[in-house]
Design a protein around this motif. Structure first.
Motif, PDB file in Angstrom:
ATOM      1  N   VAL A  23       6.852 -10.549   3.306  1.00 40.65           N
ATOM      2  CA  VAL A  23       7.954  -9.842   3.980  1.00 40.65           C
ATOM      3  C   VAL A  23       8.690  -8.918   3.013  1.00 40.65           C
ATOM      4  O   VAL A  23       9.242  -9.372   2.003  1.00 40.65           O
ATOM      5  CB  VAL A  23       8.956 -10.864   4.573  1.00 40.65           C
ATOM      6  N   ALA A  24       8.700  -7.634   3.324  1.00 47.25           N
ATOM      7  CA  ALA A  24       9.489  -6.678   2.538  1.00 47.25           C
ATOM      8  C   ALA A  24      10.932  -6.779   3.010  1.00 47.25           C
ATOM      9  O   ALA A  24      11.218  -6.538   4.181  1.00 47.25           O
ATOM     10  CB  ALA A  24       8.957  -5.271   2.753  1.00 47.25           C
ATOM     11  N   THR A  25      11.830  -7.165   2.107  1.00 48.16           N
ATOM     12  CA  THR A  25      13.240  -7.274   2.492  1.00 48.16           C
ATOM     13  C   THR A  25      13.841  -5.875   2.519  1.00 48.16           C
ATOM     14  O   THR A  25      13.842  -5.170   1.501  1.00 48.16           O
ATOM     15  CB  THR A  25      14.013  -8.159   1.482  1.00 48.16           C
ATOM     16  N   GLY A  51       0.893  -2.313  -0.271  1.00 51.08           N
ATOM     17  CA  GLY A  51       2.190  -2.939   0.015  1.00 51.08           C
ATOM     18  C   GLY A  51       2.005  -4.223   0.812  1.00 51.08           C
ATOM     19  O   GLY A  51       1.068  -5.004   0.588  1.00 51.08           O
ATOM     20  N   THR A  52       2.907  -4.426   1.789  1.00 50.56           N
ATOM     21  CA  THR A  52       2.818  -5.628   2.614  1.00 50.56           C
ATOM     22  C   THR A  52       1.576  -5.606   3.503  1.00 50.56           C
ATOM     23  O   THR A  52       1.250  -6.617   4.126  1.00 50.56           O
ATOM     24  CB  THR A  52       4.074  -5.772   3.504  1.00 50.56           C
ATOM     25  N   GLY A  53       0.901  -4.480   3.543  1.00 51.81           N
ATOM     26  CA  GLY A  53      -0.361  -4.388   4.291  1.00 51.81           C
ATOM     27  C   GLY A  53      -1.433  -5.331   3.763  1.00 51.81           C
ATOM     28  O   GLY A  53      -2.443  -5.575   4.422  1.00 51.81           O
ATOM     29  N   PHE A  84      -1.782   2.270  -8.187  1.00 55.24           N
ATOM     30  CA  PHE A  84      -0.342   2.093  -8.426  1.00 55.24           C
ATOM     31  C   PHE A  84       0.291   3.477  -8.471  1.00 55.24           C
ATOM     32  O   PHE A  84       0.051   4.261  -9.394  1.00 55.24           O
ATOM     33  CB  PHE A  84      -0.108   1.245  -9.677  1.00 55.24           C
ATOM     34  N   SER A  85       1.070   3.751  -7.453  1.00 52.42           N
ATOM     35  CA  SER A  85       1.506   5.127  -7.211  1.00 52.42           C
ATOM     36  C   SER A  85       2.421   5.671  -8.297  1.00 52.42           C
ATOM     37  O   SER A  85       2.412   6.869  -8.563  1.00 52.42           O
ATOM     38  CB  SER A  85       2.201   5.206  -5.850  1.00 52.42           C
ATOM     39  N   ARG A  86       3.223   4.815  -8.926  1.00 57.35           N
ATOM     40  CA  ARG A  86       4.247   5.360  -9.833  1.00 57.35           C
ATOM     41  C   ARG A  86       4.005   5.014 -11.298  1.00 57.35           C
ATOM     42  O   ARG A  86       4.923   5.093 -12.107  1.00 57.35           O
ATOM     43  CB  ARG A  86       5.625   4.875  -9.392  1.00 57.35           C
ATOM     44  N   ASP A  87       2.784   4.671 -11.634  1.00 58.92           N
ATOM     45  CA  ASP A  87       2.473   4.396 -13.030  1.00 58.92           C
ATOM     46  C   ASP A  87       2.133   5.668 -13.799  1.00 58.92           C
ATOM     47  O   ASP A  87       1.818   5.619 -14.981  1.00 58.92           O
ATOM     48  CB  ASP A  87       1.302   3.406 -13.133  1.00 58.92           C
ATOM     49  N   ILE A 135      -0.484   8.335  -7.014  1.00 60.66           N
ATOM     50  CA  ILE A 135      -1.868   7.978  -6.685  1.00 60.66           C
ATOM     51  C   ILE A 135      -1.840   6.911  -5.604  1.00 60.66           C
ATOM     52  O   ILE A 135      -1.187   5.867  -5.761  1.00 60.66           O
ATOM     53  CB  ILE A 135      -2.620   7.465  -7.937  1.00 60.66           C
ATOM     54  N   TYR A 136      -2.517   7.197  -4.504  1.00 56.66           N
ATOM     55  CA  TYR A 136      -2.537   6.292  -3.360  1.00 56.66           C
ATOM     56  C   TYR A 136      -3.950   5.750  -3.135  1.00 56.66           C
ATOM     57  O   TYR A 136      -4.933   6.277  -3.682  1.00 56.66           O
ATOM     58  CB  TYR A 136      -2.076   7.029  -2.089  1.00 56.66           C
ATOM     59  N   VAL A 137      -4.064   4.762  -2.274  1.00 58.57           N
ATOM     60  CA  VAL A 137      -5.370   4.135  -2.020  1.00 58.57           C
ATOM     61  C   VAL A 137      -6.430   5.163  -1.584  1.00 58.57           C
ATOM     62  O   VAL A 137      -7.607   5.009  -1.913  1.00 58.57           O
ATOM     63  CB  VAL A 137      -5.278   3.000  -0.968  1.00 58.57           C
ATOM     64  N   ARG A 159      -2.335   6.919   8.743  1.00 61.04           N
ATOM     65  CA  ARG A 159      -2.721   8.267   9.179  1.00 61.04           C
ATOM     66  C   ARG A 159      -3.495   8.972   8.065  1.00 61.04           C
ATOM     67  O   ARG A 159      -4.537   9.572   8.291  1.00 61.04           O
ATOM     68  CB  ARG A 159      -1.440   9.036   9.509  1.00 61.04           C
ATOM     69  N   ASP A 160      -2.983   8.845   6.829  1.00 64.82           N
ATOM     70  CA  ASP A 160      -3.643   9.512   5.703  1.00 64.82           C
ATOM     71  C   ASP A 160      -4.978   8.847   5.369  1.00 64.82           C
ATOM     72  O   ASP A 160      -5.941   9.521   4.987  1.00 64.82           O
ATOM     73  CB  ASP A 160      -2.722   9.510   4.476  1.00 64.82           C
ATOM     74  N   VAL A 161      -5.028   7.532   5.511  1.00 67.05           N
ATOM     75  CA  VAL A 161      -6.287   6.823   5.264  1.00 67.05           C
ATOM     76  C   VAL A 161      -7.323   7.227   6.324  1.00 67.05           C
ATOM     77  O   VAL A 161      -8.504   7.432   6.015  1.00 67.05           O
ATOM     78  CB  VAL A 161      -6.055   5.294   5.262  1.00 67.05           C
TER      79      VAL A 161
END
Ligand code: NAP
Length: 512
Positions: free
Chosen positions: A319-321, A375-377, A432-435, A440-442, A473-475
């Motif tokens: 769960v993402a708070t 992420g939570t996916g 890891f998008s912000r490294d 960079i996304y999946v 959508r992007d995937v």
């Protein structure tokens, strides 16, 4: 078919019936009525019910179709079940008049509620199949399947330095009789933030113990009604109209009315009930009138992240708070902060299982699966992997996972890396998008592994995607591009191939 639309060539590897269906799908996808007005394709193939498309696009695809189907396009949130119906049965119940509430769609929010209202007011006079109230599923307030689970733990999955607070939530099911399968979601009936509830009662200068009739049909003291039965974070247009009609200040009344009618610039579209009461100080309606106009507090659904074969009498969630600050006040996601902050360990949580329709592991344990869940996916894929391990499934498993930073946001790092090392995960691709400077996304990892991905797809692998709508959508676009390039197909034919995979339940998405 008009010029410029992609068509499935005769040489493409489809039979005549598949080609006809795919051409019809493409025509609908590109916003053109299908050449033959035959019966609609099977339920889950409705292109206007694709949750990764924006509302406007879905409505365009459904334009000219019977009212029920246009209503369904306005919902189009993959039959999540939070409203107590499926999108199709909710649409049928609304169009037949058996269901009066237009605010039940949690993922669709106000835009869906408004579109439903507009469609009912202006929609086509096409006869619909009446749905007797008895035939419709029980509304959420009456849903019998709710049981009290026990919160065993809410453990942080992010490490120090993270911008996020994602929790591994463990709920005990002992004695509840509740069972689930991987792919299912757990419905949580949350409670609103008590400080906000108290502030609303103070604004209304009301007696917290006065009994009121609630939108879910129950009768309770006001404090409990606002905490447990009313949607106060997203006040319905009807509630805003009640405020407008009861505001003696003409300017406030007009602005509230404009807000209720959805005029851009009339006020913050994301205002909660307390925002409205604090901003429009003359709007103080009789308490019962306001409560009756609010929507019912709906349950929230979370993908289950455990296999019952491994978790015993417990269910795990990821769960993402949700916490953010707006207009000088801290806000929180109703259910995520309820689980993270308001239920003490050992406390009871009302829950039910929402079975998955298609988002299930293949029955064939030899089938390969490709899982894309940043992420939570990642939640249902942890459950899939646990289940495949417990079943001794021999099919190959490939996971694409990503989040912001490896050092603090690699959810379930130990477990997933362990699965990779011991061979349960044949492939693990991380983004890891912000490294680094550029995001960079999946999808980038998918493009880098395009040839292997294509090989898996060609040999029958199922593709699962879970996570946020924009990602899905992007995937989807990345997959279409990979299929086009690797398969030597044009864009239209590649999209059609993806649509065919979806129609065969080999491309399945769980998107929020
Ligand atoms: P997320 O915000 O979706 O981020 C996961 C990763 O995906 C990040 O690296 C992010 O990168 C990246 N990303 C962002 N846009 C992308 C795109 N278009 N394509 C591919 N990757 C993309 O992760 P999350 O923590 O799961 O949050 C999802 C949202 O869903 C939250 O707002 C949450 O409240 C909501 N939600 C969660 C649940 C649940 O907790 N189970 C249920 C329903 C809804 P950057 O951040 O660096 O851009």
């Amino acid at each position: 078919m008009p010029d410029g639309l992609p068509l499935i060539p005769e040489s493409a590897p489809f039979d005549a019936a598949e080609r006809a269906w795919l051409n019809g799908w493409l025509a609908a996808y590109y916003g053109v009525a299908q050449p033959t007005a035959g019966p609609a394709p099977a339920e889950e193939d409705f292109p206007w019910h694709d949750m990764s498309l924006p509302l406007e696009e879905r409505l365009q695809l459904a334009a000219g179709r019977p009212l029920e189907q246009q209503l369904m396009a306005a919902m189009a949130q993959q039959d999540c079940g939070q409203c107590g119906y499926l999108c199709k049965t909710y649409a049928a119940a609304v169009s037949s008049g058996a269901e009066k509430s237009l605010t039940r769609c949690v993922p669709g929010g106000k835009p869906t509620a408004r579109t439903l209202k507009e469609l009912l007011e202006t929609g086509p006079a096409i006869p619909v199949t009446p749905v007797a109230p008895a035939a419709a599923p029980a509304p959420p307030g009456e849903r019998a399947a709710r049981v009290m689970a026990r919160l065993e733990a809410s453990l942080p999955l992010n490490r120090e330095g993270s911008l996020k607070d994602t929790r591994h939530t463990i709920l005990g099911l002992a004695g509840t009789g509740l069972t689930y399968e991987v792919g299912d979601a757990l419905g949580i009936q949350p409670e609103n933030d008590p400080e906000t509830v108290t502030a609303i009662i103070d604004c209304l200068d009301a007696d917290r113990d006065m009994e009121v009739d609630c939108p879910d049909g129950s009768r309770r003291p006001l404090l409990e009604a606002l905490a447990r039965a009313c949607d106060i974070t997203r006040p319905s247009d009807e509630a805003v109209e009640v405020l407008a009609s009861r505001a003696p200040d003409a300017d406030e009344s007009q602005r509230l009315q404009a807000l209720a009618e959805g005029y851009p610039g009339a006020g913050p579209a994301d205002a909660d009930l307390l925002d409205l009461l604090l901003t429009f100080r003359s709007a103080r309606p009789p308490v019962q009138e306001l409560i009756s106009a609010l929507g019912a507090l709906q349950p929230r659904l979370y993908s289950i992240s455990s296999s019952p074969k491994m978790a015993g009498e417990a269910v795990h969630l990821t769960v993402a708070t949700v916490r953010y600050q707006t207009r000088g006040r801290w806000r929180g996601g109703v259910a995520s902060t309820y689980l993270a902050e308001r239920v003490a360990p050992g406390g009871s949580v009302p829950v039910f299982v929402q079975p998955a329709h298609d988002f299930r592991l293949p029955a064939d344990d030899d089938a390969d699966i490709i899982m894309i869940g940043p992420g939570t996916g990642v939640a249902p894929f942890r459950a899939f992997l646990q289940e495949r391990r417990a079943r001794g499934a021999r099919g190959r498993n490939w996971l694409f996972f990503g989040d912001q930073r490896r050092a603090c946001d690699f959810l379930y790092e130990e477990e997933l890396v362990g699965f990779h090392h011991d061979g349960l995960l044949n492939e693990l691709e991380l983004a890891f998008s912000r490294d680094q400077n550029e995001r960079i996304y999946v999808q980038q990892r998918m493009r880098e592994r395009a040839r292997d991905l294509w090989g898996w797809i060609e040999s029958g692998a199922r593709i699962f995607v879970c996570g946020a709508v924009a990602m899905a959508r992007d995937v989807d676009a990345a997959l279409a591009a990979i299929i086009a390039r690797q398969g030597g197909l044009g864009t239209g034919a590649a999209k059609a191939r993806l649509a065919k995979l979806a129609s065969e339940k080999r491309y399945l998405r769980d998107v929020y």
